[in-house]
Every structure is written in C-alpha cells, then in structure tokens.
Design an enzyme around this catalytic site. Structure first.
Site, PDB file in Angstrom:
ATOM      1  N   GLY A  13       0.894  -1.393  -0.161  1.00  0.00           N
ATOM      2  CA  GLY A  13       0.344  -0.163   0.019  1.00  0.00           C
ATOM      3  C   GLY A  13       1.008   1.252   0.126  1.00  0.00           C
ATOM      4  O   GLY A  13      -0.104   1.736   0.877  1.00  0.00           O
ATOM      5  N   ARG A  39      -1.207  -0.026  -8.268  1.00  0.00           N
ATOM      6  CA  ARG A  39      -1.225   1.335  -9.060  1.00  0.00           C
ATOM      7  C   ARG A  39       0.464   1.388  -9.404  1.00  0.00           C
ATOM      8  O   ARG A  39       1.039   2.317  -8.942  1.00  0.00           O
ATOM      9  CB  ARG A  39      -1.532   2.286  -8.553  1.00  0.00           C
ATOM     10  N   SER A 140      -5.781  -0.874  13.265  1.00  0.00           N
ATOM     11  CA  SER A 140      -6.893  -0.012  13.101  1.00  0.00           C
ATOM     12  C   SER A 140      -7.621   0.161  15.080  1.00  0.00           C
ATOM     13  O   SER A 140      -7.634  -0.430  15.853  1.00  0.00           O
ATOM     14  CB  SER A 140      -8.145   0.203  12.334  1.00  0.00           C
ATOM     15  N   TYR A 153     -15.963  -4.369   7.784  1.00  0.00           N
ATOM     16  CA  TYR A 153     -14.239  -3.365   8.009  1.00  0.00           C
ATOM     17  C   TYR A 153     -13.454  -3.893   9.453  1.00  0.00           C
ATOM     18  O   TYR A 153     -12.247  -3.882   9.885  1.00  0.00           O
ATOM     19  CB  TYR A 153     -14.327  -2.047   7.615  1.00  0.00           C
ATOM     20  N   PRO A 183      -4.138   2.828  14.487  1.00  0.00           N
ATOM     21  CA  PRO A 183      -4.405   4.655  14.537  1.00  0.00           C
ATOM     22  C   PRO A 183      -5.411   4.552  14.776  1.00  0.00           C
ATOM     23  O   PRO A 183      -7.436   4.031  13.739  1.00  0.00           O
ATOM     24  CB  PRO A 183      -4.190   4.548  12.700  1.00  0.00           C
ATOM     25  N   LEU A 185      -8.787   8.481  13.548  1.00  0.00           N
ATOM     26  CA  LEU A 185      -8.467   8.948  12.593  1.00  0.00           C
ATOM     27  C   LEU A 185      -6.969   9.449  11.494  1.00  0.00           C
ATOM     28  O   LEU A 185      -6.771  10.112  12.071  1.00  0.00           O
ATOM     29  CB  LEU A 185      -9.438  10.193  12.658  1.00  0.00           C
ATOM     30  N   VAL A 186      -6.773   9.449  10.351  1.00  0.00           N
ATOM     31  CA  VAL A 186      -6.070   9.745   9.805  1.00  0.00           C
ATOM     32  C   VAL A 186      -5.955  10.110   8.154  1.00  0.00           C
ATOM     33  O   VAL A 186      -6.900   9.143   7.537  1.00  0.00           O
ATOM     34  CB  VAL A 186      -4.282   8.398   8.856  1.00  0.00           C
ATOM     35  N   PHE A 190      -8.419   7.189   2.258  1.00  0.00           N
ATOM     36  CA  PHE A 190      -9.120   6.304   3.284  1.00  0.00           C
ATOM     37  C   PHE A 190     -10.509   6.444   3.065  1.00  0.00           C
ATOM     38  O   PHE A 190     -11.621   4.998   2.393  1.00  0.00           O
ATOM     39  CB  PHE A 190      -8.797   5.842   4.973  1.00  0.00           C
TER      40      PHE A 190
END
Ligand code: NDP
Ligand code: 8X3
Length: 254
Positions: A13, A39, A140, A153, A183, A185-186, A190
C-alpha cells in the site's frame, strides 16, 4: 537503536496515505524500500522522488497466486527482507449490516485479512531462516472497538489484531519481532475509497478537528522498527488529540 540504514523494507500500500508516508520516512533514513501496490504508475513516480534505492513492485495482495509468484520473482538483491510493513488495506461502504454489499465485504476480507496472511506466510519463514526480521502490521482502532455500520471492516481489523498476536506467540522462539500500529482518524485516501469517490462525504470525515496525517503514523512505525533487538513493541494505538474512541471525536465548527 537498530540501524535502519541499508535494511530492506517491504511496504504494501505504498502508493498512497500511510504506506507512502512510511516509504518516504524509511527511504529518508537510508533503507532500501520495496514499494508495493496495484498502481505501478504511482509507485514509479514516488520512487523517482526518494533518496534511497527503491523497487516499485506491482502487487495485488489479495491475489494469492500473484503474491506467491511476485515474491518468488524478486531480484536476488531484494530478497532478504528485514522489515515487512503490512499496510495495504481498505474499507468499502459504511452500511447497516442487513443492507451492506457482499462484494464490499469480500473485498475487505480478501485485502485486509487474506492479503496480509498471504504475504506474511511467505516472508515470515524466510525471516526465521535468516535469523532476523520484523513484521509490522497496520491495524486500526477498528480492531479494538466496533462502531455502528463498521461491521465487517471492524471484523477485518479485529482479525489483524488476532493474527498479530498469533504471529507473536508462534514466532517467540525466533528472533523475528511482530508489532502493530493501530491508528484512529488519519487523513488519507481511505474515506475516498470507502465512499467510492464521494469527495464531500470523504472530506466531512476530517472536518472540525485536526486529523492525523500519514507522517504521524510513519513516525510510530519507524520508531518501532528502530528499537534495539531486545525491544519488541507489541502495539501502539494513536488518535488525533480530538479523538477519544472509535465513535467519539470532538468536532468544532464556527
Ligand atoms: P489509502 O487509501 O490512502 O491507502 C491504501 C493503500 O492500500 C493504497 O496504497 C492502495 O494501493 C493499497 N491497497 C489497497 N488494496 C490493495 C491490494 N489489493 N493490493 C495492494 N495494495 C492495496 O488509505 P490509508 O493509507 O489510510 O490506509 C492504509 C492502512 O491504514 C489500511 O490498512 C487502513 O485500513 C489502515 N488505517 C487507516 C486509517 C485512516 O483513518 N486512514 C486508520 C486506521 C487504519 P493501490 O490502490 O495502488 O493498490
Ligand atoms: C480506519 C479508522 O475509525 O474510520 O481504520 O475505522 S476508522
């Protein structure tokens, strides 16, 4: 402190958000970085800006055969992976359980759980054989708490938590270390991915307070990776200052 310079670090990622920030941080510190994601164009552009030796690697972690073949096909000078950062992951949708899409569920399970397993199952034994290595999973707060509409999730991130603990138990007789960074909230892509490109909805997640940035998480990951050999950080949970739990964030609007 463990010297990260010249280590080989595989980051999944790496094309966005936390993974991209980790790639920049480890490269700045002199590590050789394998930048993995789907990508490839983004990875190539990123590699061109990084100061250390980097290898862009097209990899869909959810495709078991491709993971096996891609890792087996790494150039010899990139095979000795010292640090594996299992960061690739995503959320799709924020729907009530009885209304959610099975396709969304499968994509999250295939990426967040199976992808992490496929890669770790190949790389962990290589680390054991070499007598060194560190696996750092990005979990998370959703792996510690379940929030409304987070159902699957949150389940995938609870699985990451359980898998991390399981790995650490089973690798305890080896020099391989296992850690997780979890983590709150980043601000990354996302929410754009979760809300399938709904810019306003994605932006609203990060309004009214200062969210974390990818660099804040990269700091923690780098700190964990650079502890001395006898120090194994099990887990770090990081919130923005305005967040107190998965469901409680103090937002202020003028
Ligand atoms: P981004 O959407 O910005 O980045 C996600 C990365 O995962 C991208 O580089 C994407 O690359 C990659 N990815 C997704 N699916 C695959 C796949 N099948 N194979 C390989 N790579 C894949 O989000 P974040 O940086 O925020 O997310 C990174 C991790 O952090 C995730 O595991 C997420 O669950 C976790 N997290 C995020 C939080 C947040 O608030 N942002 C909080 C807590 C945890 P590409 O599309 O090019 O393949
Ligand atoms: C991402 C953080 O709270 O949106 O894992 O689930 S949250």
């Amino acid at each position: 402190m463990t010297e990260v310079k010249d280590m080989t670090v595989l980051i999944t990622g790496a094309s966005s958000g936390i993974g991209e920030a980790c790639s920049r941080r480890f490269s700045k510190e002199g590590a050789r970085v394998i930048l993995a994601a789907r990508r490839l164009d983004r990875l190539r552009s990123l590699a061109a800006t990084l100061p250390s030796d980097c290898l862009p690697l097209e990899l869909d972690v959810s495709n078991r055969d491709k993971v096996t073949k891609t890792i087996a096909g790494l150039p010899p000078e990139w095979r000795d992976i010292d640090v594996l950062i299992n960061n690739a992951g995503l959320s799709r949708g924020l729907d009530r359980f009885h209304e959610a899409s099975l396709d969304d569920w499968e994509e999250m399970i295939d990426t967040n759980i199976k992808g992490l397993l496929y890669l770790s199952r190949i790389i962990a034994p290589l680390m054991v054989k070499r007598g060194r290595g560190h696996i750092i999973n990005i979990g998370s707060i959703a792996g510690h708490e379940v929030y409304p509409r987070g159902n699957v999730y949150c389940a995938t991130k609870h699985a990451v938590d359980a898998i991390t603990k399981g790995m650490r138990l089973d690798l305890v007789e080896t020099p391989v270390k296992v850690s997780t960074v979890d983590p709150g909230l980043v601000q990354t892509e996302f929410s754009m991915v979760r809300f399938r490109g709904d810019v306003d909805r994605a932006k609203s997640v990060y309004q009214g307070y200062r969210p974390l940035g990818g660099d804040d998480i990269a700091d923690a990951v780098f700190w964990i990776a650079s502890r001395p050999d006898h120090v194994q950080v099990a887990e770090i949970v990081i919130f923005p200052s305005a967040q107190a739990s998965a469901a409680v964030t103090h937002k202020q609007f003028e």
